[in-house]
Each structure stands twice: as structure tokens, then as C-alpha cells.
Design a protein around this motif. Structure first.
Motif, short mmCIF file in Angstrom:
data_model
loop_
_atom_site.label_atom_id
_atom_site.label_comp_id
_atom_site.label_asym_id
_atom_site.label_seq_id
_atom_site.Cartn_x
_atom_site.Cartn_y
_atom_site.Cartn_z
N LEU A 144 -6.39 5.60 8.24
CA LEU A 144 -6.33 4.66 7.12
C LEU A 144 -6.90 3.31 7.56
CD1 LEU A 144 -2.71 5.42 5.94
CD2 LEU A 144 -4.76 5.70 4.54
N ARG A 174 2.02 1.46 -3.63
CA ARG A 174 0.89 1.82 -4.51
C ARG A 174 0.41 3.24 -4.25
NH1 ARG A 174 -2.99 -3.46 -5.19
NH2 ARG A 174 -1.41 -4.70 -6.24
N GLY A 175 0.55 3.68 -3.01
CA GLY A 175 0.13 5.03 -2.66
C GLY A 175 1.12 6.11 -3.09
N ARG A 220 -1.21 10.51 0.49
CA ARG A 220 0.00 11.02 -0.16
C ARG A 220 -0.28 12.35 -0.84
NH1 ARG A 220 5.17 11.96 -0.15
NH2 ARG A 220 6.07 12.01 -2.21
N ALA A 259 0.83 -1.21 0.00
CA ALA A 259 0.00 0.00 0.00
C ALA A 259 0.86 1.25 0.00
CB ALA A 259 -0.95 0.00 1.19
N PHE A 265 -4.05 5.02 0.62
CA PHE A 265 -2.72 5.57 0.91
C PHE A 265 -2.39 6.69 -0.07
CE2 PHE A 265 -2.41 2.23 3.84
CZ PHE A 265 -1.18 2.21 4.49
N ALA A 266 -2.80 6.54 -1.34
CA ALA A 266 -2.55 7.58 -2.34
C ALA A 266 -3.27 8.87 -2.00
CB ALA A 266 -2.97 7.08 -3.72
N GLU A 267 -4.46 8.76 -1.45
CA GLU A 267 -5.20 9.95 -1.04
C GLU A 267 -4.43 10.72 0.04
OE1 GLU A 267 -9.68 11.20 0.45
OE2 GLU A 267 -9.25 9.10 0.07
N GLY A 301 -4.21 0.70 -1.53
CA GLY A 301 -3.31 1.58 -2.26
C GLY A 301 -3.95 2.92 -2.57
N ALA A 302 -5.23 2.89 -2.93
CA ALA A 302 -5.95 4.14 -3.22
C ALA A 302 -6.09 5.00 -1.97
CB ALA A 302 -7.32 3.82 -3.81
#
Length: 174
Positions: free
Chosen positions: A145, A50-51, A168, A47, A164-166, A161-162
Motif C-alpha cells: 500500500l 474509507r477502505g 479489503r 484510510a 485500502f478498499a482494494e 482510501g481506494a
């Protein structure tokens, strides 16, 4: 693994991090290896990649590289256990206070708790949801999270991953 019960892991923390990730508590595998989120099947490291926090998928044994990316790791509760649900509410509340002191000392920009139930109990926010929180912790922004444990089947590797991306994206905004 039984010998790792009740062990703790040292924090991976430094002043001025972009994001300090906060696990619930070390699992037995992590306590035995000395690496955060070390159990095979834990989805924290994928994650994180991916993030967009790391340029490649890292192994838990490479955790010491994270501060170079502006990332640290600590836990709400230091005591290792087989499952997070073995912790008491009192441990989570006490852990939240210890976390507040760490955050006041190290001043990360964001504190990301990976586990909404632990956050709700530890911080007395029973209706908290995922994402940015309205309150701050010792001056740092708060984010919740999903728990990346393989036991948390509600979230796929892609949805973790999505999430964590948010975080980020938010952590790179001024």
C-alpha cells in the motif's frame, strides 16, 4: 519528542488475523504516545475507515479494538525516528526477516506493507508496485500500500482510501 527517538512500539498482533498492516517504523509521535500511526496528519486511520476495515473512523488511542476486526499492526523496523528515510537499507532488510518470523508465528491471511520503497529495499524487490505481490511471506499473501504519512503528498485521502478498499475486497475473497 526527542526523548521518543529510538523507542519502539509493541506489536498489535494476534494469531489468525485477516490483515497484518506493516508500518515502516514508528514516528516520534507514535513512540511518545504508544499508538501506531498517531501523528496528526497521518492518514492511516482515515484510510482504514474509507477502505471498509472499520465501521467508523477510529482514533489511534483505540488501536486495541483492531484485532476484533481481524486487523493487526507491526513495523518493519522497531526503532522510532522523525522520518522513515533515516533508516538504513540494512535495517529494512533485517526488519523484513523479523517480519517473516512474526508472520510464520501468527499466520495472518494477508500482510500489507504500507510503503513501497521500504518493501522494495527490505524484500529485495526493486521493481515491486502497489497491490498484491506474486510471492508469499511465510505462507501469507502480500500486498503493498502507499505510505499514509502526510509527507506522502502523491496520494490524496481519497486515493489512499481506494487503495485500502482494494485490499479489503481481496482480503474477503476466499
Amino acid at each position: 519528542m526527542a526523548a521518543a527517538s529510538d523507542r519502539s512500539l509493541p506489536d498489535l498482533i494476534a494469531p489468525g488475523l485477516d490483515v497484518l498492516f506493516v508500518g515502516i517504523n514508528p514516528g516520534l509521535w507514535s513512540a511518545a504516545t504508544g499508538w501506531h500511526f498517531a501523528r496528526p496528519g497521518n492518514r492511516f486511520w482515515p484510510a482504514l475507515y474509507r477502505g471498509g476495515f472499520t465501521p467508523r473512523l477510529m482514533h489511534p488511542s483505540e488501536q486495541d479494538e483492531l484485532p476484533g476486526y481481524g486487523i493487526g499492526i507491526t513495523n518493519m523496523v522497531d526503532r522510532a525516528s522523525a522520518r522513515a528515510d533515516e533508516l538504513t537499507a540494512a535495517e529494512l532488510v533485517a526488519g523484513a526477516e523479523v517480519l517473516r518470523l512474526k508472520v510464520a508465528r501468527y499466520r495472518p491471511r494477508w500482510v500489507a506493507v504500507v510503503g513501497v520503497t521500504a518493501y522494495r529495499i527490505g524484500f529485495g524487490r526493486p521493481k515491486a508496485t502497489f497491490g498484491a505481490q506474486p510471492e508469499r511471506l511465510a505462507g501469507s499473501r502480500l500486498w503493498v500500500l502507499p505510505n499514509p504519512s502526510g509527507l506522502n503528498a502523491h496520494f490524496t485521502p481519497e486515493s489512499l482510501g481506494a487503495a485500502f478498499a482494494e485490499l479489503r475486497r481481496a482480503s474477503t475473497e476466499l
